[in-house]
Design a protein around this motif. Structure first.
Motif, PDB file in Angstrom:
ATOM      1  N   ASP A 321     -51.781  58.717 103.353  1.00  0.00           N
ATOM      2  CA  ASP A 321     -51.865  58.007 104.629  1.00  0.00           C
ATOM      3  C   ASP A 321     -50.553  57.300 104.983  1.00  0.00           C
ATOM      4  O   ASP A 321     -50.101  57.340 106.131  1.00  0.00           O
ATOM      5  N   LEU A 322     -49.947  56.627 104.004  1.00  0.00           N
ATOM      6  CA  LEU A 322     -48.737  55.856 104.295  1.00  0.00           C
ATOM      7  C   LEU A 322     -47.595  56.762 104.738  1.00  0.00           C
ATOM      8  O   LEU A 322     -46.947  56.513 105.762  1.00  0.00           O
ATOM      9  N   SER A 323     -47.336  57.825 103.986  1.00  0.00           N
ATOM     10  CA  SER A 323     -46.252  58.738 104.342  1.00  0.00           C
ATOM     11  C   SER A 323     -46.536  59.425 105.671  1.00  0.00           C
ATOM     12  O   SER A 323     -45.622  59.667 106.473  1.00  0.00           O
ATOM     13  N   ASP A 324     -47.823  59.737 105.951  1.00  0.00           N
ATOM     14  CA  ASP A 324     -48.175  60.360 107.229  1.00  0.00           C
ATOM     15  C   ASP A 324     -47.893  59.404 108.387  1.00  0.00           C
ATOM     16  O   ASP A 324     -47.374  59.814 109.439  1.00  0.00           O
ATOM     17  N   MET A 325     -48.239  58.123 108.202  1.00  0.00           N
ATOM     18  CA  MET A 325     -47.993  57.130 109.253  1.00  0.00           C
ATOM     19  C   MET A 325     -46.507  57.008 109.546  1.00  0.00           C
ATOM     20  O   MET A 325     -46.082  56.908 110.704  1.00  0.00           O
ATOM     21  N   ILE A 326     -45.706  57.006 108.485  1.00  0.00           N
ATOM     22  CA  ILE A 326     -44.258  56.872 108.648  1.00  0.00           C
ATOM     23  C   ILE A 326     -43.683  58.089 109.352  1.00  0.00           C
ATOM     24  O   ILE A 326     -42.865  57.973 110.278  1.00  0.00           O
ATOM     25  N   MET A 327     -44.110  59.275 108.937  1.00  0.00           N
ATOM     26  CA  MET A 327     -43.575  60.505 109.516  1.00  0.00           C
ATOM     27  C   MET A 327     -43.995  60.679 110.979  1.00  0.00           C
ATOM     28  O   MET A 327     -43.259  61.241 111.790  1.00  0.00           O
ATOM     29  N   GLU A 328     -45.178  60.180 111.334  1.00  0.00           N
ATOM     30  CA  GLU A 328     -45.675  60.350 112.699  1.00  0.00           C
ATOM     31  C   GLU A 328     -45.191  59.259 113.649  1.00  0.00           C
ATOM     32  O   GLU A 328     -45.354  59.378 114.867  1.00  0.00           O
ATOM     33  N   ALA A 329     -44.595  58.205 113.111  1.00  0.00           N
ATOM     34  CA  ALA A 329     -44.133  57.095 113.958  1.00  0.00           C
ATOM     35  C   ALA A 329     -42.958  57.526 114.823  1.00  0.00           C
ATOM     36  O   ALA A 329     -42.131  58.348 114.416  1.00  0.00           O
ATOM     37  N   GLU A 330     -42.904  57.004 116.048  1.00  0.00           N
ATOM     38  CA  GLU A 330     -41.801  57.285 116.962  1.00  0.00           C
ATOM     39  C   GLU A 330     -40.949  56.026 117.117  1.00  0.00           C
ATOM     40  O   GLU A 330     -41.473  54.935 117.361  1.00  0.00           O
ATOM     41  N   LEU A 331     -39.633  56.189 116.980  1.00  0.00           N
ATOM     42  CA  LEU A 331     -38.721  55.064 117.104  1.00  0.00           C
ATOM     43  C   LEU A 331     -38.459  54.752 118.572  1.00  0.00           C
ATOM     44  O   LEU A 331     -38.310  55.666 119.393  1.00  0.00           O
ATOM     45  N   SER A 332     -38.411  53.459 118.890  1.00  0.00           N
ATOM     46  CA  SER A 332     -38.045  53.050 120.240  1.00  0.00           C
ATOM     47  C   SER A 332     -36.539  53.222 120.424  1.00  0.00           C
ATOM     48  O   SER A 332     -35.801  53.446 119.454  1.00  0.00           O
TER      49      SER A 332
END
Length: 351
Positions: A321-332
């Motif tokens: 879950d943690l790595s998935d959240m990081i990989m799916e996050a979009e930077l502003s």
């Protein structure tokens, strides 16, 4: 008054870094600690590229500002505020204490000094509205609490009419905290602040006081005409003699009472020793090449426990879950700009 004349000098066995060793050899260290300088122009590009010598591409623009300015270009703690066309505010460059340390990394790369920056500002019509200088004293020529006692006994001759102070102590054991003395009014153009820096740092970073050793900080805060005069003197003299002697000693002098009138009381030995060494100080640069520490500290203090919790749950449950959240996050856009600054070399940000 033995506490004042014979302060302890030991660092109590602390492992010393290069900087700390230099401070033992040169116990008084002075630095530029805050700057505000205004320009009667709306040419932001000129100020950023020819005064600060920064690559504008690494700065973040915000559609708001302080002090009545409508927008800001910033690189962490280095800020350039701009006004609307026709607004005589023009442009304001503000460097906080951390901003000064960061800006020194650019000066250092260009093999320039603060004097060069001051000269650039003056030559381009800059007007300094705020200048703070700080002196770190690890020899501790005097004890701040004992200095306060002398002042309260009338043994301080000053051009200031008023002084203020604060202090603290631990209710659990009565252990005294740090003491701060303020000379003058915060609204005046010259204002001094003496405090026990070791206590402040120990409380701020939760460090045992004995690990920091003895450490006083003397701050000189100048505004408007006083700041402008000080800058011109710094350019001319290229040291802190004028600032230290004319601002500190001209406004505050600690004396020992005798039978003569108070105005004829002679300066205390510890004060004469302190002022004598202040007159030898040179401007000190402590470049900081690390940017956006505030954001990383927020991440560490606010988010790390939650991320650790999710990570431990992932390990226990065999999930990602943690790595998935990081990989799916979009930077502003702001975060993309911060990443560019993180990855850039100082030389890339300088023009």
């Amino acid at each position: 008054m033995s506490e004042l004349q014979n302060p302890p000098h030991a660092n109590r066995g602390v492992v010393m870094l290069k900087e700390e060793k230099e401070n033992v050899e040169n116990p008084l260290v002075s630095m530029v600690d805050y700057i505000r300088v205004t320009f009667k122009t709306h040419d932001v590009d000129h100020i950023i590229e020819n005064i600060l010598h920064l690559n504008k591409d690494f700065m973040t623009e915000k559609p708001n500002g302080f002090y009545g300015y409508v927008g800001t270009f910033e690189l962490d703690f280095i800020k350039v505020f701009y006004s609307s066309p026709g607004d005589n505010r023009g442009i304001l460059v503000e460097l906080s204490g951390q901003g000064c340390r960061q800006f020194e990394s650019f000066l250092d790369w260009r093999k320039k000094t603060w004097f060069d920056f001051f000269q650039d500002c003056i030559q381009n019509g800059g007007s300094f509205t705020r200048l703070d200088l700080a002196i770190d004293d690890k020899k501790t020529y005097f004890s701040i609490p004992e200095l306060l006692k002398k002042a309260q006994k009338g043994e301080c001759i000053s051009r200031f009419r008023k002084s203020d102070y604060n202090g603290s102590f631990d209710l659990s054991d009565g252990q005294m905290g740090g003491t701060t003395i303020y000379f003058g009014s915060k609204k005046s153009e010259a204002y001094l602040c003496f405090y026990e820096k070791n206590h402040e740092q120990a409380e701020k970073y939760n460090i045992p006081l004995e690990d920091l050793g003895d450490w006083n900080r003397y701050e000189i805060r100048l505004k408007n005409e006083r700041a402008q005069v000080a800058i011109k003197e710094l350019i001319k003299r290229q040291d802190l003699t004028y600032i230290a002697l004319q601002i500190i000693n001209n406004y505050v002098k600690f004396v020992d009472p005798n039978e003569r009138e108070r105005r004829y009381w002679e300066a205390s030995d510890f004060w004469q020793a302190f002022i004598g060494d202040v007159g030898k100080l040179q401007l000190y640069m402590k470049p900081q090449r690390d940017f956006y520490q505030k954001t990383r500290n927020w991440l560490k203090n606010s988010c790390s426990p939650t991320m650790k919790m999710v990570l431990e749950a992932d390990q226990h449950l065999g999930r990602n879950d943690l790595s998935d959240m990081i990989m799916e996050a979009e930077l502003s856009d702001k975060q993309e700009k911060m990443l560019d600054v993180f990855l850039a070399e100082v030389k890339d940000m300088v023009v």
